[in-house]
Design a protein around this motif. Structure first.
Motif, PDB file in Angstrom:
ATOM      1  N   ALA A 127      11.766   3.936   2.203  1.00  0.00           N
ATOM      2  CA  ALA A 127      10.685   5.217   1.532  1.00  0.00           C
ATOM      3  C   ALA A 127      10.451   5.480   3.191  1.00  0.00           C
ATOM      4  CB  ALA A 127       9.890   4.907   0.919  1.00  0.00           C
ATOM      5  N   ARG A 128      10.018   4.187   3.938  1.00  0.00           N
ATOM      6  CA  ARG A 128       9.539   4.470   5.364  1.00  0.00           C
ATOM      7  C   ARG A 128      10.108   4.816   6.021  1.00  0.00           C
ATOM      8  NH1 ARG A 128       4.734   1.587   7.046  1.00  0.00           N
ATOM      9  NH2 ARG A 128       5.320  -0.053   5.109  1.00  0.00           N
ATOM     10  N   SER A 129      11.297   4.483   6.554  1.00  0.00           N
ATOM     11  CA  SER A 129      12.600   5.369   7.106  1.00  0.00           C
ATOM     12  C   SER A 129      13.079   6.751   6.346  1.00  0.00           C
ATOM     13  CB  SER A 129      13.590   4.768   7.342  1.00  0.00           C
ATOM     14  OG  SER A 129      14.127   3.863   6.246  1.00  0.00           O
ATOM     15  N   TYR A 130      12.491   6.783   5.619  1.00  0.00           N
ATOM     16  CA  TYR A 130      12.908   7.954   4.777  1.00  0.00           C
ATOM     17  C   TYR A 130      12.228   9.643   4.767  1.00  0.00           C
ATOM     18  CZ  TYR A 130      14.453  11.881   1.721  1.00  0.00           C
ATOM     19  OH  TYR A 130      14.228  13.448   1.346  1.00  0.00           O
ATOM     20  N   LEU A 131      10.808   9.427   4.780  1.00  0.00           N
ATOM     21  CA  LEU A 131      10.188   9.809   5.284  1.00  0.00           C
ATOM     22  C   LEU A 131       9.546   9.886   6.618  1.00  0.00           C
ATOM     23  CD1 LEU A 131       6.904   8.810   2.026  1.00  0.00           C
ATOM     24  CD2 LEU A 131       8.444  10.829   2.103  1.00  0.00           C
ATOM     25  N   GLU A 133      14.323  10.167  -3.547  1.00  0.00           N
ATOM     26  CA  GLU A 133      15.030  10.975  -2.048  1.00  0.00           C
ATOM     27  C   GLU A 133      15.452   9.579  -2.118  1.00  0.00           C
ATOM     28  OE1 GLU A 133      12.155  14.129  -1.437  1.00  0.00           O
ATOM     29  OE2 GLU A 133      12.399  14.914  -2.964  1.00  0.00           O
ATOM     30  N   SER A 134      14.099   8.824  -1.103  1.00  0.00           N
ATOM     31  CA  SER A 134      14.719   7.437  -0.229  1.00  0.00           C
ATOM     32  C   SER A 134      15.449   7.074  -0.626  1.00  0.00           C
ATOM     33  CB  SER A 134      13.490   6.690   0.146  1.00  0.00           C
ATOM     34  OG  SER A 134      12.402   7.737  -0.043  1.00  0.00           O
ATOM     35  N   LEU A 135      15.746   6.745  -1.853  1.00  0.00           N
ATOM     36  CA  LEU A 135      16.749   5.392  -2.820  1.00  0.00           C
ATOM     37  C   LEU A 135      18.463   6.923  -2.442  1.00  0.00           C
ATOM     38  CD1 LEU A 135      15.055   4.021  -5.115  1.00  0.00           C
ATOM     39  CD2 LEU A 135      15.390   3.013  -2.811  1.00  0.00           C
ATOM     40  N   ALA A 188       1.564  -1.222  -0.323  1.00  0.00           N
ATOM     41  CA  ALA A 188       0.087  -0.183   0.135  1.00  0.00           C
ATOM     42  C   ALA A 188       0.883   1.209  -0.008  1.00  0.00           C
ATOM     43  CB  ALA A 188      -1.132   0.045   0.811  1.00  0.00           C
ATOM     44  N   LEU A 189       1.956   1.143   0.880  1.00  0.00           N
ATOM     45  CA  LEU A 189       3.276   2.949   0.983  1.00  0.00           C
ATOM     46  C   LEU A 189       3.233   2.801  -0.523  1.00  0.00           C
ATOM     47  CD1 LEU A 189       4.609   4.302   2.723  1.00  0.00           C
ATOM     48  CD2 LEU A 189       5.769   3.005   3.364  1.00  0.00           C
ATOM     49  N   LEU A 190       4.264   1.870  -0.957  1.00  0.00           N
ATOM     50  CA  LEU A 190       4.809   1.622  -2.523  1.00  0.00           C
ATOM     51  C   LEU A 190       3.758   2.406  -4.046  1.00  0.00           C
ATOM     52  CD1 LEU A 190       6.553  -1.987  -3.304  1.00  0.00           C
ATOM     53  CD2 LEU A 190       7.508   1.035  -2.546  1.00  0.00           C
ATOM     54  N   LEU A 191       2.300   2.220  -3.323  1.00  0.00           N
ATOM     55  CA  LEU A 191       1.424   2.532  -4.528  1.00  0.00           C
ATOM     56  C   LEU A 191       1.355   4.445  -4.220  1.00  0.00           C
ATOM     57  CD1 LEU A 191      -1.069  -0.517  -4.350  1.00  0.00           C
ATOM     58  CD2 LEU A 191       0.536   0.495  -6.567  1.00  0.00           C
ATOM     59  N   LYS A 192       1.163   4.440  -2.630  1.00  0.00           N
ATOM     60  CA  LYS A 192       1.019   5.719  -2.555  1.00  0.00           C
ATOM     61  C   LYS A 192       1.971   6.566  -2.634  1.00  0.00           C
ATOM     62  CE  LYS A 192      -2.259   4.334   1.466  1.00  0.00           C
ATOM     63  NZ  LYS A 192      -2.386   4.235   2.922  1.00  0.00           N
ATOM     64  N   LEU A 193       3.540   6.147  -2.267  1.00  0.00           N
ATOM     65  CA  LEU A 193       4.440   7.364  -2.957  1.00  0.00           C
ATOM     66  C   LEU A 193       4.541   7.752  -4.166  1.00  0.00           C
ATOM     67  CD1 LEU A 193       7.466   5.200  -1.902  1.00  0.00           C
ATOM     68  CD2 LEU A 193       6.597   6.409  -0.803  1.00  0.00           C
ATOM     69  N   SER A 194       5.138   8.609  -4.359  1.00  0.00           N
ATOM     70  CA  SER A 194       5.527   9.347  -6.030  1.00  0.00           C
ATOM     71  C   SER A 194       6.645   9.049  -6.503  1.00  0.00           C
ATOM     72  CB  SER A 194       5.629  10.968  -5.240  1.00  0.00           C
ATOM     73  OG  SER A 194       5.880  11.421  -5.205  1.00  0.00           O
TER      74      SER A 194
END
Length: 403
Positions: free
Chosen positions: A248-252, A165-167, A153-159
């Motif tokens: 993405a989770r740890s970055y956001l 930026e997370s990577l 679900a998180l991957l589908l919500k990401l832009s």
């Protein structure tokens, strides 16, 4: 929480938290000295909080990351605290410490200062009250969304920008990031193509969906990646996408750990006790540089004032100063050389010193707004005597004086 009483306290103290509650106000020594010096120079503002808020904000606009930012961060401590306390209950489902949210918000003071103009938008406190609330709400909404979203679900919500930026923050190479972004784009496309109507909760793709995702990736990599790289199966792509979700989770919303918590497995001491023992903080270094620069500028101005005052003395007074300070003669020796009485030498020296002292005190009062109290005059007199000894002992100054 005890309200702060004086202007000095308001602009130089910070909240100290313990067990997620306020324990006390703590002074910053250099900020305290700074505001006290300012109050001595402009004593009529000793009760004007609004004056100093505008003063430091204008100072910050010309010198960001300076002493002014520290004063304003101290000034907004109470506003930030009460805004944090009101905002957190609005997100009852999100577990977040008050002290953590407070630190998150107060760290954005430079951004708030940039957006506020006290002369136009009302008081700085009113503006920051709204700004702090928005900062905390945005952070808690993001945490709430991330906490309740599974990886897919998180991957589908990401832009694309958020994922990129997370990577990048993970230190990956440009080539690897491009491969991961393509895998994510194929995942989005493949998931949407195979999603069954009526299913609300997003789950891990089934095997048929993974095959479609793999086919899309292996086809698109030939045109979108340089170099195109190797073909990937569904297991490799799943591993990549789970890594993307984790980053993405740890970055956001990174995990915040308070430095005031106890050491793991110990009943005494805090995490901050293990930090390297540095002599000066970054703020302290900035303050020291600013104070040094200010002192140098003042010394140059004082030197100019005194040199002009000496140049305006009559020739006899200038000769007397040279004999006493330049040649180091005693009053008896000067009296013998000038063929006058010793008491006359003493009186003339005292009169010249008094004239120079009066010039310096008047300049300090008019330029630096320093009230000529007895202690101030005593201090200025000592500084003047030291300056005269230094000035006349310099051959260059002596030559210029004789000319």
């Amino acid at each position: 929480m005890r309200p702060r009483q004086s202007i000095s306290e308001v602009f130089s103290t910070f909240l100290k938290f313990e067990f997620d509650s306020v324990q006390s106000w703590v002074y910053d020594a250099k900020l305290r000295r700074s505001i006290q010096n300012c109050l001595l120079q402009i004593p009529e503002t000793k009760n004007s909080e609004k004056f100093w808020a505008i003063y430091w904000h204008k100072s910050w606009q010309t010198q960001p990351n300076s002493l002014a930012e520290g004063h304003l961060s101290a000034y907004l401590q109470e506003t930030c605290y009460w805004t944090t306390q009101r905002t957190i209950p609005q997100f009852g489902s999100v577990h977040c410490k008050l002290s953590d949210c407070f630190q998150l918000a107060i760290a954005e003071v430079p951004k708030i200062l940039k957006g506020c103009d006290p002369d136009q938008n009302g008081s700085l406190k009113s503006y920051s009250n709204v700004a702090f609330g928005n900062i905390i709400r945005d952070a808690l909404r993001q945490k709430q969304e991330i906490d309740f979203s599974n990886d897919w679900a998180l991957l589908l919500k990401l832009s694309r920008k958020q994922l990129q930026e997370s990577l990048q923050s993970a230190g990956l190479t440009t080539e690897i990031i491009a491969s991961y972004l393509l895998a994510w784009a194929c995942f989005e496309k493949g998931y949407i193509l195979t999603k069954s109507p009526g299913i609300r909760k997003l789950q891990r793709p089934d095997e048929d969906t993974w095959k479609i995702i793999a086919q899309l990736y292996n086809s698109d990599r030939l045109t979108q990646l340089k170099p195109p790289g190797q073909e990937c199966n569904s297991q490799t792509l799943e591993k990549w996408l789970l890594f993307c979700s984790k980053q993405a989770r740890s970055y956001l919303y990174p995990v915040v750990t308070s430095l005031n918590v106890s050491r793991p497995g110990q009943t005494e001491g805090e995490l901050q006790d293990d930090l390297p023992d540095t002599n000066e903080s970054l703020l302290a270094n900035l303050i020291e540089r600013e104070e040094t620069e200010t002192q140098k500028n003042q010394e140059i101005k004082i030197k100019t004032v005194l040199i002009d005052a000496i140049a305006q003395l009559d020739s006899q007074s200038q000769q007397l100063m040279q004999l006493y300070y330049q040649q180091g003669l005693t009053q008896q020796q000067i009296a013998k050389q000038l063929q006058i009485q010793q008491y006359q030498v003493s009186r003339r020296l005292a009169k010249v010193r008094e004239s120079l002292l009066l010039t310096l005190v008047r300049w300090s009062q008019e330029t630096m707004h320093i009230s000529p109290t007895s202690n101030v005059v005593k201090h200025v007199s000592a500084v003047l005597e030291e300056w005269l000894l230094s000035y006349f002992s310099n051959p260059n100054n002596n030559t210029a004086q004789e000319q």
